[in-house]
Each structure stands twice: as structure tokens, then as C-alpha cells.
Design an enzyme around this catalytic site. Structure first.
Site, mmCIF file in Angstrom:
data_model
loop_
_atom_site.group_PDB
_atom_site.id
_atom_site.type_symbol
_atom_site.label_atom_id
_atom_site.label_comp_id
_atom_site.label_asym_id
_atom_site.label_seq_id
_atom_site.Cartn_x
_atom_site.Cartn_y
_atom_site.Cartn_z
ATOM 1 C CB ALA A 66 -0.892 -0.019 1.233
ATOM 2 N N GLY A 109 0.594 -4.933 0.791
ATOM 3 C CA GLY A 109 -0.575 -4.946 -0.080
ATOM 4 C C GLY A 109 -0.298 -5.603 -1.429
ATOM 5 C CD GLU A 112 -2.129 -7.367 2.839
ATOM 6 O OE1 GLU A 112 -1.670 -6.250 2.500
ATOM 7 O OE2 GLU A 112 -2.729 -7.554 3.907
ATOM 8 C CD GLU A 132 1.686 -5.441 5.633
ATOM 9 O OE1 GLU A 132 2.437 -6.389 5.984
ATOM 10 O OE2 GLU A 132 0.949 -5.501 4.634
HETATM 11 N N1 CAA Z 1 4.636 3.225 -0.569
HETATM 12 C C1 CAA Z 1 5.060 4.404 -1.092
HETATM 13 N N2 CAA Z 1 6.186 4.516 -1.792
HETATM 14 C C2 CAA Z 1 6.953 3.430 -1.942
HETATM 15 C C3 CAA Z 1 6.583 2.182 -1.412
HETATM 16 C C4 CAA Z 1 5.362 2.105 -0.707
HETATM 17 N N3 CAA Z 1 4.906 0.951 -0.190
HETATM 18 N N4 CAA Z 1 7.534 1.276 -1.718
HETATM 19 C C5 CAA Z 1 8.475 1.939 -2.425
HETATM 20 N N5 CAA Z 1 8.125 3.231 -2.578
HETATM 21 C C6 CAA Z 1 8.868 4.294 -3.255
HETATM 22 C C7 CAA Z 1 10.073 4.718 -2.446
HETATM 23 O O1 CAA Z 1 9.684 5.629 -1.444
HETATM 24 C C8 CAA Z 1 10.938 5.322 -3.516
HETATM 25 O O2 CAA Z 1 10.440 6.619 -3.808
HETATM 26 P P1 CAA Z 1 11.483 7.884 -3.877
HETATM 27 O O3 CAA Z 1 12.367 7.534 -5.040
HETATM 28 O O4 CAA Z 1 10.576 9.022 -4.125
HETATM 29 O O5 CAA Z 1 12.210 7.896 -2.589
HETATM 30 C C9 CAA Z 1 10.661 4.449 -4.731
HETATM 31 O O6 CAA Z 1 9.412 3.789 -4.456
HETATM 32 C C10 CAA Z 1 11.721 3.364 -4.941
HETATM 33 O O7 CAA Z 1 11.858 2.643 -3.740
HETATM 34 P P2 CAA Z 1 13.270 2.467 -2.968
HETATM 35 O O8 CAA Z 1 14.186 3.592 -3.296
HETATM 36 O O9 CAA Z 1 12.963 2.216 -1.534
HETATM 37 O O10 CAA Z 1 13.799 1.148 -3.688
HETATM 38 P P3 CAA Z 1 14.793 0.045 -3.067
HETATM 39 O O11 CAA Z 1 15.145 -0.842 -4.208
HETATM 40 O O12 CAA Z 1 15.874 0.697 -2.287
HETATM 41 O O13 CAA Z 1 13.910 -0.789 -2.001
HETATM 42 C C11 CAA Z 1 11.932 -1.967 -1.229
HETATM 43 C C12 CAA Z 1 12.808 -1.553 -2.439
HETATM 44 C C13 CAA Z 1 12.698 -2.913 -0.315
HETATM 45 C C14 CAA Z 1 10.693 -2.655 -1.801
HETATM 46 C C15 CAA Z 1 11.535 -0.689 -0.449
HETATM 47 O O14 CAA Z 1 11.025 0.273 -1.359
HETATM 48 C C16 CAA Z 1 10.506 -0.915 0.608
HETATM 49 O O15 CAA Z 1 10.798 -1.423 1.673
HETATM 50 N N6 CAA Z 1 9.232 -0.496 0.343
HETATM 51 C C17 CAA Z 1 8.153 -0.565 1.304
HETATM 52 C C18 CAA Z 1 7.675 -1.980 1.522
HETATM 53 C C19 CAA Z 1 6.583 -1.997 2.554
HETATM 54 O O16 CAA Z 1 6.783 -1.681 3.703
HETATM 55 N N7 CAA Z 1 5.373 -2.398 2.138
HETATM 56 C C20 CAA Z 1 4.224 -2.481 3.004
HETATM 57 C C21 CAA Z 1 3.414 -1.204 2.894
HETATM 58 S S1 CAA Z 1 2.126 -1.101 4.088
HETATM 59 C C22 CAA Z 1 0.901 -2.063 3.474
HETATM 60 O O17 CAA Z 1 1.011 -2.657 2.422
HETATM 61 C C23 CAA Z 1 -0.379 -2.136 4.283
HETATM 62 C C24 CAA Z 1 -1.296 -3.223 3.832
HETATM 63 O O18 CAA Z 1 -1.259 -4.331 4.316
HETATM 64 C C25 CAA Z 1 -2.327 -2.961 2.835
#
Ligand code: CAA
Length: 258
Positions: A66, A109, A112, A132
Site C-alpha cells: 500500500a 498490499g 495481499e 507491515e
Molecule cells: N509506498 C510508497 N512509496 C513506496 C513504497 C510504498 N509501499 N515502496 C516503495 N516506494 C517508493 C520509495 O519511497 C521510492 O520513492 P522515492 O524515489 O521518491 O524515494 C521508490 O518507491 C523506490 O523505492 P526504494 O528507493 O525504496 O527502492 P529500493 O530498491 O531501495 O527498495 C523496497 C525496495 C525494499 C521494496 C523498499 O522500497 C521498501 O521497503 N518499500 C516498502 C515496503 C513496505 O513496507 N510495504 C508495506 C506497505 S504497508 C501495506 O502494504 C499495508 C497493507 O497491508 C495494505
């Protein structure tokens, strides 16, 4: 429609393709992408010329969860009253089978959303997880429920409580994915699988998906009752007569979706 902002949509024969397309955010699932995916998938679902749907992302990410930046400042009340992930229920309730073709990250998400699909094909580069807990929250689009049904309590509990990712091989061993394929073959394998399903009789495909869904949601006795009735109802289709006479006559069936 051509009006989708966050996805690419295409029809190839009897298969509808939806490609998540927010590369700047690794396909993070914000409200707009939810609306676009649900609208496009619902339109395919209402179209009898479509027999299967493929949902995919980019090479780097199916979806990284998400959209954290969209959610960050919200209150609990806003999440509830805005029914933040509510529309995804319509995606999970489609009658048409959906194949998730997962390359790269399927996190939170994203994992999911893949689990709302009927078949998960994973590239050998795929990574699955429910991170999460690292954000001070828990899965919010079904992860605590569907993951247990997919991989069992202990594997799901470890993933949800630690937030660690698993690679494609572990996901396949665990029963989360239908099949792992080399990354270069992911879309062609998804296409073949979708075309195979789309070549069957649509009433029987709808019935099969509904019966499989029932198994995830009900007791064995109730599921068996559902299956018996759905099986019997198909004997009123022309395609059942065609399928069985084609077998007897040693030829391929010519299904009319009737
Ligand atoms: N939401 C918003 N933006 C996100 C995102 C997310 N879930 N995942 C990645 N992005 C964005 C980053 O912020 C980044 O944007 P900027 O360039 O503007 O900074 C861009 O996408 C590229 O990401 P990274 O620079 O972080 O890329 P990376 O290769 O270094 O890392 C990753 C990749 C490990 C997937 C890392 O992006 C990450 O940990 N993302 C979040 C994963 C996460 O926590 N997901 C769960 C979200 S909560 C949820 O999903 C609730 C639910 O159950 C419905």
C-alpha cells in the site's frame, strides 16, 4: 476506457491484461491505482468475450505494498470512514479467474493483492512478504487471513511477525505460488495459462472459481454441498453436452459459453 492513470490495459484474444504502472513508487497501491484496477477488472468481468485476466507489474516490482506516503498522516477514523482498502473486495469477488504474474517485490498490499488472484505465477526474482510490522502496523488487505490459508499458521506467523521477505523458491515450497518460472518467461507463461483457461466453457470456469472460493471460506460440509449443486447445474449447459459428446466422439469440444 483510455482514462486509467496508473495502469495499462489491453485485450489479447479472450484474455484481459492489467499492468500496474506506477514505476516511480514500485507500483505502491494508492487510492487511484485501486480504483483503476477495480474498474478495469470489473469491465473485463462483465465482458463475456473475456475468459481470464492477467494482473502483472514491472520487472522490479509487482507492487511494494500500500502507498505508505498516502496513508502516513491518516487517523484511524479516516481509515475507517474512508473505507481505505474497501474497494479491493470487489477485485477479490470477480467471477473471472485472475492470474497474478509476479516479478520482483510483492510486499504488504502487493502480496495481499496477489493472494486475491486465483493463480500466482512467480518469476525466479520474486520476493514476497508482509513487512507491515516494520511500520508499526499489521497487514490490512487480507494478509493475516489469506496467508495462513495459503501457507499454514507457522509460516504465516513468522512472516507477519518478523516482516522478513521470502524468495520465489521458498514461496513455492510454502504453497504461496502456483509455479516459479525463469523471469524471462513470466509473461509468456502467464499468457499460456490464461489462454488455456479462456478456452474452456465460461459457465464451468465461473463455477470452478466459485467452488474453490467456497473451500477457502466455508466448512467442508457446506463446501461439498455448494460443489454438488454447482456441478449439477452445469448439466443444464449446452457446453456440458458438447464437452461430453466431444469426448465420446474423440474430437476437441467447441464451447459456446452457453
Ligand atoms: N509506498 C510508497 N512509496 C513506496 C513504497 C510504498 N509501499 N515502496 C516503495 N516506494 C517508493 C520509495 O519511497 C521510492 O520513492 P522515492 O524515489 O521518491 O524515494 C521508490 O518507491 C523506490 O523505492 P526504494 O528507493 O525504496 O527502492 P529500493 O530498491 O531501495 O527498495 C523496497 C525496495 C525494499 C521494496 C523498499 O522500497 C521498501 O521497503 N518499500 C516498502 C515496503 C513496505 O513496507 N510495504 C508495506 C506497505 S504497508 C501495506 O502494504 C499495508 C497493507 O497491508 C495494505
Amino acid at each position: 476506457p483510455d482514462s486509467y492513470e496508473t495502469i495499462l490495459v489491453e485485450t489479447r484474444g479472450r484474455v484481459g491484461w492489467i499492468t500496474l504502472n506506477r514505476p516511480e513508487a514500485l507500483n505502491a497501491l494508492n487510492t487511484q491505482i485501486m480504483r483503476d484496477v477495480v474498474a478495469a477488472a470489473s469491465a473485463f468481468d462483465a465482458d463475456e468475450s473475456i475468459g481470464a485476466i492477467v494482473l502483472t507489474g514491472s520487472e522490479r516490482a509487482f507492487a511494494a505494498g500500500a502507498d505508505i506516503k498516502e496513508m502516513e498522516s491518516k487517523s484511524g477514523l479516516e481509515m475507517i470512514m474512508g473505507d481505505h482498502f474497501g474497494e479491493w473486495a470487489r477485485f477479490a469477488a470477480l467471477r473471472t479467474p485472475v492470474i497474478a504474474a509476479v516479478s520482483g517485490y510483492a510486499l504488504g498490499g502487493g502480496c495481499e493483492l496477489a493472494m486475491m488472484c486465483d493463480i500466482i505465477l512467480a518469476a525466479d526474482t520474486a520476493k514476497f512478504g508482509q513487512p507491515e510490522i516494520n511500520l508499526g502496523v499489521i497487514p490490512g488487505m487480507g494478509g493475516s487471513q489469506r496467508l495462513i490459508r495459503a501457507v499454514g499458521y507457522y509460516k504465516a506467523a513468522e512472516l507477519v511477525l518478523t516482516g522478513r521477505m521470502m524468495d520465489a523458491a521458498e514461496a513455492e515450497r510454502s504453497g504461496l505460488v502456483s509455479r516459479v518460472v525463469p523471469a524471462a518467461d513470466l509473461l509468456s507463461e502467464a499468457s499460456k495459462t490464461a489462454e488455456t483457461i479462456a478456452s474452456k466453457s465460461l459457465p464451468s470456469v465461473y463455477a470452478a472459481k466459485a467452488a474453490l472460493d467456497a473451500a477457502m471460506e466455508t466448512s467442508l460440509a457446506e463446501g461439498l454441498r455448494f460443489e454438488r449443486h454447482a456441478f449439477a447445474a452445469l448439466f443444464d449447459t449446452a457446453d456440458q453436452k458438447e464437452g461430453m459428446s466431444a469426448f465420446r466422439e474423440k474430437r476437441s469440444p467447441d464451447f459456446q459459453n452457453r
